[in-house]
Design an enzyme around this catalytic site. Sequence first.
Site, PDB file in Angstrom:
ATOM      1  CD  GLU A 167      -2.370   1.198  -0.138  1.00 28.10           C
ATOM      2  OE1 GLU A 167      -3.193   0.519  -0.436  1.00 28.10           O
ATOM      3  OE2 GLU A 167      -2.447   2.281  -0.602  1.00 28.10           O
TER       4      GLU A 167
ATOM      5  CG  LEU B 143      -2.663   4.540   2.600  1.00 30.53           C
ATOM      6  CD1 LEU B 143      -2.440   5.342   3.852  1.00 30.53           C
ATOM      7  CD2 LEU B 143      -4.098   3.891   2.588  1.00 30.53           C
TER       8      LEU B 143
ATOM      9  N   GLY C  64       9.460  11.362  10.275  1.00 30.53           N
ATOM     10  CA  GLY C  64       8.958  10.617  11.192  1.00 30.53           C
ATOM     11  C   GLY C  64       7.777   9.788  10.852  1.00 30.53           C
TER      12      GLY C  64
ATOM     13  CB  CYS D 173       5.695   4.315   6.614  1.00 34.62           C
ATOM     14  SG  CYS D 173       3.990   3.663   6.806  1.00 34.62           S
TER      15      CYS D 173
ATOM     16  CE  LYS E 112       1.611  12.096   6.058  1.00 37.82           C
ATOM     17  NZ  LYS E 112       1.491  11.549   4.740  1.00 37.82           N
TER      18      LYS E 112
HETATM   19  N1  LIG Z   1       0.064   4.089   8.066  1.00 36.63           N
HETATM   20  C1  LIG Z   1       0.387   4.302   6.787  1.00 36.63           C
HETATM   21  O1  LIG Z   1       0.443   5.320   6.461  1.00 36.63           O
HETATM   22  C2  LIG Z   1       0.922   3.070   6.009  1.00 36.63           C
HETATM   23  C3  LIG Z   1       1.077   3.116   4.620  1.00 36.63           C
HETATM   24  C4  LIG Z   1       1.380   2.027   3.630  1.00 36.63           C
HETATM   25  C5  LIG Z   1       1.683   1.047   4.352  1.00 36.63           C
HETATM   26  N2  LIG Z   1       1.653   0.653   5.737  1.00 36.63           N
HETATM   27  C6  LIG Z   1       1.889  -0.314   6.260  1.00 36.63           C
HETATM   28  O2  LIG Z   1       0.346  -1.209   6.512  1.00 36.63           O
HETATM   29  C7  LIG Z   1       0.652  -1.896   7.681  1.00 36.63           C
HETATM   30  C8  LIG Z   1      -0.432  -1.513   8.775  1.00 36.63           C
HETATM   31  O3  LIG Z   1       0.051  -0.089   9.011  1.00 36.63           O
HETATM   32  P1  LIG Z   1      -1.155   0.697   9.885  1.00 36.63           P
HETATM   33  O4  LIG Z   1      -0.425   2.137  10.123  1.00 36.63           O
HETATM   34  O5  LIG Z   1      -2.535   0.531   9.546  1.00 36.63           O
HETATM   35  O6  LIG Z   1      -1.069  -0.094  11.405  1.00 36.63           O
HETATM   36  P2  LIG Z   1      -2.243   0.135  12.624  1.00 36.63           P
HETATM   37  O7  LIG Z   1      -1.274  -0.062  13.872  1.00 36.63           O
HETATM   38  O8  LIG Z   1      -2.794   1.593  12.551  1.00 36.63           O
HETATM   39  O9  LIG Z   1      -3.246  -0.801  12.511  1.00 36.63           O
HETATM   40  C9  LIG Z   1      -2.973  -2.317  12.621  1.00 36.63           C
HETATM   41  C10 LIG Z   1      -4.340  -2.973  13.278  1.00 36.63           C
HETATM   42  O10 LIG Z   1      -4.193  -4.385  13.501  1.00 36.63           O
HETATM   43  C11 LIG Z   1      -4.823  -4.677  14.242  1.00 36.63           C
HETATM   44  N3  LIG Z   1      -4.350  -6.154  15.142  1.00 36.63           N
HETATM   45  C12 LIG Z   1      -3.171  -6.398  15.544  1.00 36.63           C
HETATM   46  N4  LIG Z   1      -3.263  -7.796  15.488  1.00 36.63           N
HETATM   47  C13 LIG Z   1      -4.191  -8.317  15.037  1.00 36.63           C
HETATM   48  C14 LIG Z   1      -4.835  -9.630  14.935  1.00 36.63           C
HETATM   49  N5  LIG Z   1      -4.133 -10.626  15.130  1.00 36.63           N
HETATM   50  N6  LIG Z   1      -6.052  -9.736  14.240  1.00 36.63           N
HETATM   51  C15 LIG Z   1      -6.663  -8.543  13.823  1.00 36.63           C
HETATM   52  N7  LIG Z   1      -6.146  -7.247  13.789  1.00 36.63           N
HETATM   53  C16 LIG Z   1      -5.142  -7.029  14.497  1.00 36.63           C
HETATM   54  C17 LIG Z   1      -4.541  -3.351  15.331  1.00 36.63           C
HETATM   55  O11 LIG Z   1      -5.520  -3.780  16.664  1.00 36.63           O
HETATM   56  C18 LIG Z   1      -4.659  -2.462  14.522  1.00 36.63           C
HETATM   57  O12 LIG Z   1      -6.066  -1.915  14.770  1.00 36.63           O
HETATM   58  C19 LIG Z   1       1.924  -1.887   8.251  1.00 36.63           C
HETATM   59  O13 LIG Z   1       2.965  -2.865   7.829  1.00 36.63           O
HETATM   60  C20 LIG Z   1       2.558  -0.493   7.888  1.00 36.63           C
HETATM   61  O14 LIG Z   1       3.886  -0.496   7.426  1.00 36.63           O
HETATM   62  C21 LIG Z   1       1.319   1.795   6.517  1.00 36.63           C
END
Ligand SMILES: NC(=O)c1ccc[n+]([C@@H]2O[C@H](COP(=O)([O-])OP(=O)(O)OC[C@H]3O[C@@H](n4cnc5c(N)ncnc54)[C@H](O)[C@@H]3O)[C@@H](O)[C@H]2O)c1
Length: 450
Positions: free
Chosen positions: A164, A166, A273, A276, A337
Amino acid sequence: MKIAVVGTGYVGLVSGTCFAETGNNVVCVDIDQAKVEKLRSGQITIYEPGLEKLFERNLKEGRLHFTTSLAEGIKDAQIIFLALPTPPGEDGSADLKYILGVAADLGKLLQPDDFKVIVDKSTVPVGTADKVRAAILKTFNALNPKPCSLNDFEVCFEIVSNPEFLREGAAVEDFLKPDRVVIGTRSEKARKVMQQLYEPFVRNGNPIIFMDERSAELTKYAANSFLATKISFMNEIAVLCEKLGADVDMVRRGIGTDFRIGKHFLYPGIGYGGSCFPKDVQALSKSSIDASYDFKILNAVMEVNRLQKQFFIGKIEQHHSSDLNGKHFAVWGLAFKPNTDDIREAPALEVIDHLLAKGASVSAFDPEAMGHVKSIYGNRIQFASSQYEALSGADALIICTEWNEFRTPDFNRIASQLKAKVIFDGRNLYDVAVMEELGFHYESVGRRIV
Ligand SMILES: NC(=O)c1ccc[n+]([C@@H]2O[C@H](COP(=O)([O-])OP(=O)(O)OC[C@H]3O[C@@H](n4cnc5c(N)ncnc54)[C@H](O)[C@@H]3O)[C@@H](O)[C@H]2O)c1
């Protein structure tokens, strides 16, 4: 299509809501019961521009559902997205315990002859798709009389890597109109399913780029590491500008107009920061070490980012002759940000930690992130109800996040409320000449001090 999204954080909630917006039936799964209850009752759990409206509409239309039960979530799903955390482990590599834990659980729930595409949307190191496949097969085979092998698993599931891209703060727009969609799979069957799902998002002609899983996994790390490199490069140019009497705004414009360089991501500041860049650069560096390759640029990018925060803090220290004890500071901007409430690895927190450690006090304001910051600092800092309230009696204003409302403030009001007319601007929001005319002591990044 029927879709399950496992993990309902920043990526999961945005993805799930946007998939529902294009008519799919989406079930979001999360282990956080309080979060699921809140979402079910129609309350959004993150701040992301434009998300709430879409969330409310799709909830009302019955296309968006929330559950804590993985079994319930995936029951009818043709596609299962994993949007789970991949935080840094102790050695800096991405910790896959959430992903592999859910993969093992999925193996217990999948049924033979009920083909599902399992899509990794989390940012994961090269080789994770193979690990997820193996983890599913292990538990699947333990329960099934006719076990699948790594060669014939496609009868019941296939693994796809779909990183992803975004940006928090513009996540809905990015998701609905992506520059590109990257799909890593070698399965023709999975490819067709993914193409059908994403077609509504690329009507503008932007590409869906198909590749193998490993290349897709590396693409995400390469993208984030390249962007972090651009930021660290400009931060070093900014430091040099100050030493040589050049103006980084001019240099930025001078190089950004070269189409080979491009004008985006050339803004110096107080270091990157967020959830990611820091972890992804570190994880790619660790992957390189594991592959017996010393990725020298990445090490420099991380070091420059660490030093840039110190460089900014150093300005505050130096102006106060390294004696911050008893001083009081107003901090504008806490999120890493603008347009997000996310404070993961936010530079503002490092600034605040330093001020507190040196005996100073802080009054902070952020339009969206104060709730999260309160849960860390409690009453160790004051939280103002407006940007101007934060200024009262402060020895200086420190700007850490470039929220729009900080861009054209009432400078007379700032001057009348601060104890000293001093601004440290980590985001270069104001015109240096204007600040000089207004009689502020004004320090930004890579520009002259007035
Ligand atoms: N935040 C961003 O801008 C962004 C952008 C691109 C990619 N990513 C990647 O996407 C992934 C997720 O990032 P995020 O920012 O959404 O994380 P986040 O911490 O906001 O969300 C993760 C969610 O997963 C849940 N979770 C944990 N264990 C679980 C389980 N066993 N079953 C069901 N739910 C469970 C948590 O409760 C939480 O709500 C990461 O690998 C991150 O690097 C993030």
